[in-house]
Design a protein around this motif. Structure first.
Motif, mmCIF file in Angstrom:
data_model
loop_
_atom_site.group_PDB
_atom_site.id
_atom_site.type_symbol
_atom_site.label_atom_id
_atom_site.label_comp_id
_atom_site.label_asym_id
_atom_site.label_seq_id
_atom_site.Cartn_x
_atom_site.Cartn_y
_atom_site.Cartn_z
ATOM 1 N N PHE A 1 0.851 -1.128 0.085
ATOM 2 C CA PHE A 1 0.102 -0.122 -0.084
ATOM 3 C C PHE A 1 0.864 1.317 0.087
ATOM 4 N N TYR B 1 0.050 5.241 1.375
ATOM 5 C CA TYR B 1 -0.729 6.264 2.094
ATOM 6 C C TYR B 1 0.051 7.607 1.957
ATOM 7 N N GLN C 1 -0.003 11.195 3.889
ATOM 8 C CA GLN C 1 -0.489 12.085 5.171
ATOM 9 C C GLN C 1 -0.191 13.544 4.932
ATOM 10 N N GLY D 1 -4.947 12.521 9.141
ATOM 11 C CA GLY D 1 -4.881 10.908 9.337
ATOM 12 C C GLY D 1 -3.954 10.565 7.782
ATOM 13 N N LEU D 2 -4.361 9.108 7.844
ATOM 14 C CA LEU D 2 -3.687 8.617 6.486
ATOM 15 C C LEU D 2 -4.584 8.339 5.357
ATOM 16 N N GLU E 1 3.571 13.941 3.481
ATOM 17 C CA GLU E 1 4.495 12.484 3.850
ATOM 18 C C GLU E 1 3.743 11.543 3.195
ATOM 19 N N PHE F 1 3.574 7.136 2.947
ATOM 20 C CA PHE F 1 3.979 5.951 3.807
ATOM 21 C C PHE F 1 3.933 4.874 2.555
ATOM 22 N N LEU G 1 1.223 -5.658 4.273
ATOM 23 C CA LEU G 1 0.362 -6.354 5.060
ATOM 24 C C LEU G 1 0.750 -7.357 5.713
ATOM 25 N N LYS H 1 -2.537 -6.661 9.863
ATOM 26 C CA LYS H 1 -1.940 -5.573 10.136
ATOM 27 C C LYS H 1 -0.934 -4.974 9.233
ATOM 28 N N LEU H 2 -0.737 -3.797 9.251
ATOM 29 C CA LEU H 2 0.369 -3.242 8.415
ATOM 30 C C LEU H 2 1.634 -2.751 9.013
ATOM 31 N N PHE I 1 4.743 -0.421 8.244
ATOM 32 C CA PHE I 1 4.883 0.880 7.831
ATOM 33 C C PHE I 1 6.419 1.069 7.442
ATOM 34 N N GLY I 2 6.682 1.640 6.442
ATOM 35 C CA GLY I 2 8.176 2.317 6.271
ATOM 36 C C GLY I 2 8.287 3.605 6.820
ATOM 37 N N THR I 3 9.379 4.141 6.949
ATOM 38 C CA THR I 3 9.417 5.461 7.838
ATOM 39 C C THR I 3 8.867 6.610 7.216
ATOM 40 N N TYR J 1 -2.874 2.846 16.251
ATOM 41 C CA TYR J 1 -1.382 3.396 15.850
ATOM 42 C C TYR J 1 -0.908 4.584 16.622
ATOM 43 N N LEU K 1 -3.473 7.246 15.875
ATOM 44 C CA LEU K 1 -4.513 7.065 14.769
ATOM 45 C C LEU K 1 -5.286 5.829 14.961
ATOM 46 N N GLY L 1 -8.589 6.855 10.624
ATOM 47 C CA GLY L 1 -9.180 8.091 11.062
ATOM 48 C C GLY L 1 -8.333 9.118 11.016
#
Lengths: 113, 120
Positions: free
Chosen positions: A34, A36, A38, A43-44, A88, A90, A94, A100-101, A103-105, B36, B90, B112
């Protein structure tokens, strides 16, 4: 182990030029990936996702990403940057049995006039 | 359509005070729910997730706890806040696995608007 690496913490482009945000992943399984976005203090928002269908995925706002298994990459691109793209970004994988996800930084995209 | 709400949007709390952040999802049933945290200069860290009422998985040991008293309600709590609890929290949800994998369904996780917590 499953992980995501975003290769650039900051990217700066001029308005109207192409955007490339790089993401590499490590996964023992066929990955779902994915991107995303921000915006400040928000939020994302989901841009796009890859789930083993077409390797070139088109998302919202003109963004797209190409899944390359041989390179374990899922880079995000846009042909022409707009000022509103400054945010930003991301990349996420998954994991956890699909619940769960990871994430990268994050990559901070700056768009200059 | 599905929507997710979390509140409060901003919170300033003294060290040692309690915390309660609330999140609700509308337009779906039996979602997976997540909390999160995004600390300054750091990435997104999964704190808790839940696949059903009363079922909470903790990802990292910490000063926080989560509860799911109803199907679409997820609460993040602390009895005594620490300075290190400051950050952007989040809430997120995803459909239960097994649905189609179009952009707006399947295992996609939706977020959210976030809650800013400053512990002073």
């Amino acid at each position: 182990a499953q992980s995501v690496t975003q290769l650039d913490s900051h990217v700066s482009v001029s308005e109207g030029t192409p955007v490339l945000l790089r993401c590499n992943y490590s996964s023992s399984y066929s990955p779902s990936l994915f991107w995303y976005v921000q915006h400040p203090n928000k939020g994302l928002q989901l841009l796009l996702k890859y789930t083993s269908a077409a390797t070139l995925v088109k998302g919202i706002n003109g963004f797209e990403a190409e899944f390359k298994k041989s390179e374990t990459s899922f880079h995000l691109t846009k042909p022409s940057a707009h000022m509103s793209d400054a945010a930003e970004y991301f990349c996420a994988l998954l994991t956890g049995g699909g619940n769960k996800l990871t994430f990268g930084t994050g990559t901070q995209l700056k768009v200059e006039l | 359509s599905q929507t997710i709400h979390q509140w409060p949007a901003t919170l300033v709390q003294p060290v040692g005070s309690p915390l309660s952040l609330e999140c609700t999802v509308e337009g779906t049933s039996n979602p997976n729910l997540y909390w999160y945290r995004q600390a300054a200069g750091r990435g997104l860290q999964l704190l808790f997730y839940s696949v059903g009422i009363g079922q909470i998985s903790s990802e990292v040991p910490q000063n926080l706890s989560a509860s799911r008293p109803q199907d679409r309600q997820f609460i993040l709590s602390s009895k005594k806040l620490l300075l290190s609890d400051s950050g952007f929290y989040l809430c997120a949800w995803s459909p239960t696995k097994g649905l189609t994998t179009s952009l707006n369904s399947g295992n996609t996780i939706y977020f959210g608007e976030g809650s800013w917590l400053t512990v002073v």
